[in-house]
Design an enzyme around this catalytic site. Structure first.
Site, PDB file in Angstrom:
ATOM      1  N   SER A 153      24.179  32.856 -23.854  1.00  0.00           N
ATOM      2  CA  SER A 153      24.603  31.718 -24.667  1.00  0.00           C
ATOM      3  C   SER A 153      24.131  31.912 -26.093  1.00  0.00           C
ATOM      4  O   SER A 153      22.922  32.004 -26.341  1.00  0.00           O
ATOM      5  CB  SER A 153      24.042  30.403 -24.109  1.00  0.00           C
ATOM      6  OG  SER A 153      24.186  29.365 -25.055  1.00  0.00           O
ATOM      7  N   ARG A 190      26.013  16.499 -20.302  1.00  0.00           N
ATOM      8  CA  ARG A 190      25.921  17.960 -20.404  1.00  0.00           C
ATOM      9  C   ARG A 190      24.481  18.451 -20.231  1.00  0.00           C
ATOM     10  O   ARG A 190      23.543  17.870 -20.773  1.00  0.00           O
ATOM     11  CB  ARG A 190      26.509  18.428 -21.735  1.00  0.00           C
ATOM     12  CG  ARG A 190      27.991  18.074 -21.826  1.00  0.00           C
ATOM     13  CD  ARG A 190      28.587  18.345 -23.177  1.00  0.00           C
ATOM     14  NE  ARG A 190      28.663  19.769 -23.463  1.00  0.00           N
ATOM     15  CZ  ARG A 190      29.132  20.267 -24.611  1.00  0.00           C
ATOM     16  NH1 ARG A 190      29.539  19.451 -25.558  1.00  0.00           N
ATOM     17  NH2 ARG A 190      29.194  21.569 -24.792  1.00  0.00           N
ATOM     18  N   ASP A 239      35.538  29.751 -25.690  1.00  0.00           N
ATOM     19  CA  ASP A 239      36.188  28.626 -26.377  1.00  0.00           C
ATOM     20  C   ASP A 239      37.709  28.740 -26.395  1.00  0.00           C
ATOM     21  O   ASP A 239      38.409  27.736 -26.552  1.00  0.00           O
ATOM     22  CB  ASP A 239      35.684  28.520 -27.824  1.00  0.00           C
ATOM     23  CG  ASP A 239      34.268  27.976 -27.895  1.00  0.00           C
ATOM     24  OD1 ASP A 239      33.831  27.300 -26.950  1.00  0.00           O
ATOM     25  OD2 ASP A 239      33.580  28.241 -28.907  1.00  0.00           O
ATOM     26  N   LYS A 280      31.520  21.849 -20.127  1.00  0.00           N
ATOM     27  CA  LYS A 280      31.800  21.658 -21.549  1.00  0.00           C
ATOM     28  C   LYS A 280      32.075  20.173 -21.796  1.00  0.00           C
ATOM     29  O   LYS A 280      31.670  19.322 -21.023  1.00  0.00           O
ATOM     30  CB  LYS A 280      32.981  22.534 -21.961  1.00  0.00           C
ATOM     31  CG  LYS A 280      32.673  24.035 -21.952  1.00  0.00           C
ATOM     32  CD  LYS A 280      31.737  24.391 -23.088  1.00  0.00           C
ATOM     33  CE  LYS A 280      31.556  25.884 -23.240  1.00  0.00           C
ATOM     34  NZ  LYS A 280      30.660  26.210 -24.379  1.00  0.00           N
ATOM     35  N   ARG A 303      36.648  21.894 -18.059  1.00  0.00           N
ATOM     36  CA  ARG A 303      37.863  22.468 -18.635  1.00  0.00           C
ATOM     37  C   ARG A 303      38.716  23.205 -17.608  1.00  0.00           C
ATOM     38  O   ARG A 303      39.925  23.319 -17.779  1.00  0.00           O
ATOM     39  CB  ARG A 303      37.502  23.384 -19.815  1.00  0.00           C
ATOM     40  CG  ARG A 303      37.072  22.589 -21.039  1.00  0.00           C
ATOM     41  CD  ARG A 303      36.686  23.445 -22.224  1.00  0.00           C
ATOM     42  NE  ARG A 303      36.440  22.596 -23.388  1.00  0.00           N
ATOM     43  CZ  ARG A 303      35.780  22.991 -24.469  1.00  0.00           C
ATOM     44  NH1 ARG A 303      35.293  24.227 -24.539  1.00  0.00           N
ATOM     45  NH2 ARG A 303      35.605  22.159 -25.479  1.00  0.00           N
ATOM     46  N   SER A 343      30.750  27.139 -35.790  1.00  0.00           N
ATOM     47  CA  SER A 343      29.491  27.777 -35.397  1.00  0.00           C
ATOM     48  C   SER A 343      28.634  28.106 -36.616  1.00  0.00           C
ATOM     49  O   SER A 343      27.416  27.887 -36.623  1.00  0.00           O
ATOM     50  CB  SER A 343      29.775  29.062 -34.609  1.00  0.00           C
ATOM     51  OG  SER A 343      30.492  28.785 -33.432  1.00  0.00           O
TER      52      SER A 343
END
Length: 431
Positions: A169, A125, A317, A344, A348, A26
């Site tokens: 987000s 996405r 995550d 994602k 997931r 990040s």
């Protein structure tokens, strides 16, 4: 990892030793992007080895900012100030949604048209969440049906907005704040839940004034950035795999030096402690606003947890590896409010449920999460990474306590965030 598309993981007896975790993804993304629009050459030590971050560097180079690896291993990015060069070709974001979402904020303020595309996974996405605020600021953005890549962005003069996203987000927040540097007036992002603040801290590191109160961040347009030298802390999301591995065995002990301890990320450590992992932190330091420390983890009784609301946003995550480990807990794991996981690199929620069932686990798949009972015994199986780095690594950890060998197909997906993951895991696993 490119030559290891399939990996076999054998049961382990313990996890012991020191693991060196690569630089935080990040922060690496944000540093590279801001370095491109700063004056001077920035130097980054321990820049992430993730393929995603090299996608960002590739895009930065295509926009006229040369970068190289120095003799001491640091990544050097030559900034151009606020005005970048129009790219000769489309910008390839690879598998990196972070690159596409956040760099869009920078491109929205440029006086040229650019197009961003990605691989098959990224092309599925949704990008509407950044298209909406950037369009409100004055950029023109086109995408395929449903707001999916490729994105064509026509930048120009932007105006400040007060944006209230429906879904919290950190990437959307960073995107809007980056665009705010090029906007006339003060841009404000007011989130429903406070998210990671790496964007705000990175902007400050490069010399921008960023206001922050609770879940509100604000930035004035027209500010100039200056190059920096920085060491990127170890990625806590990558460290999570080794911390969870230590939790599998009561006599485990693993040390992880130089790890990011940002309070907006450290909720993971709180949850792991609540679940029974014994964690201590030493050598705390602050660099460019980010806390860094050495983590030592020892195994104990591995209890369950319920993850929902703000915790889900904070752990988005890390949920795949926590869920993959859930059958081994005493009380199981319930995950709610995690619909974001459906979009994602893979779905997931479905990927975790599918692989756990192949290993013999009982799993209840929910629209926005999972319910996984504890005290289950898993067996080795043939598993699929679904082209998702976190799924590949999560099930490598789950396989350490399964009965028999586990084969993970598509294991090279781990290279997206952690190219040396399987090699590093071998150094701490006692077979």
């Amino acid at each position: 990892m490119a030559d290891r598309p399939t990996v076999i993981v054998r049961p382990a007896r313990s996890v012991r030793g020191l693991a060196r975790i690569p630089g935080d993804k990040s922060i690496s993304h944000r540093y590279a992007m801001l370095a491109s629009i700063a004056e001077g050459t920035s130097r980054f030590h321990n820049f992430s080895a993730a393929l995603d971050c090299y996608s960002t560097l590739g895009c930065v180079r295509a926009l006229g900012c040369e970068w190289k690896r120095a003799d001491d291993g640091a990544i050097e990015v030559q900034g151009r100030g606020p005005r970048l060069s129009a790219p000769a070709e489309r910008l390839d974001c690879g598998n990196s949604g972070s690159t596409m979402r956040m760099l869009s904020g920078v491109l929205a303020g440029q006086q040229f048209e650019s197009e961003m595309f990605g691989d098959e996974s990224l092309s599925r996405r949704p990008m509407a969440r950044i298209m909406t605020p950037l369009s409100q600021m004055g950029a023109r953005i086109e995408a395929r049906d449903g707001g999916r890549p490729p994105l064509r962005i026509r930048g120009g003069s932007l105006k400040a907005i007060h944006y209230k996203p429906d879904v919290a987000s950190a990437q959307v927040k960073s995107c809007v704040l980056f665009a705010g540097l090029f906007a006339e007036g003060e841009t404000i992002v007011e989130e429903p839940i406070r998210t990671r603040d790496h964007g705000e801290l990175a902007l400050r590191a490069f010399g921008a004034e960023v206001g922050r109160t609770a879940n509100i961040a604000r930035i004035r347009g027209g500010q100039k950035l200056s190059a920096i030298e920085a060491r990127v802390p170890g990625d806590l999301s990558s460290a999570a795999f080794f911390l969870c591995a230590a939790a599998l065995f009561p006599d485990s002990q693993v040390t992880l030096p130089g790890i990011l301890m940002n309070p907006t990320r450290a909720r993971l450590l709180d949850i792991l402690i609540l679940m029974g992992l014994k964690i201590s932190v030493a050598q705390l330091e602050e660099h460019h606003g980010e806390l860094i420390g050495a983590i030592e983890a020892r195994g104990g009784t591995w209890r369950g947890a319920v993850i929902s609301g703000a915790d889900t946003a904070a752990l988005i995550d890390e949920i795949p590896v926590l869920a993959a480990m859930a059958p081994y807990t005493e009380d199981g794991l319930e995950v709610r409010d995690a619909k974001e996981l459906r979009v994602k690199e893979s779905d997931r929620i479905a990927a975790v449920a599918t692989n756990l069932r192949k290993m013999g686990a009982e799993v209840e798949e929910l629209p926005d999460g999972l319910r996984i009972p504890g005290r289950q015994r898993l067996h080795g199986a043939e598993l699929d990474s679904f082209g998702d780095h976190r799924i590949a690594m999560a099930f490598a950890i789950a396989a350490l306590r399964a009965e028999g060998e586990t084969t993970i197909h598509g294991a090279d997906a781990a290279g997206v965030s952690y190219p040396a993951f399987f090699e590093e895991l071998e150094t701490v696993v006692g077979l």
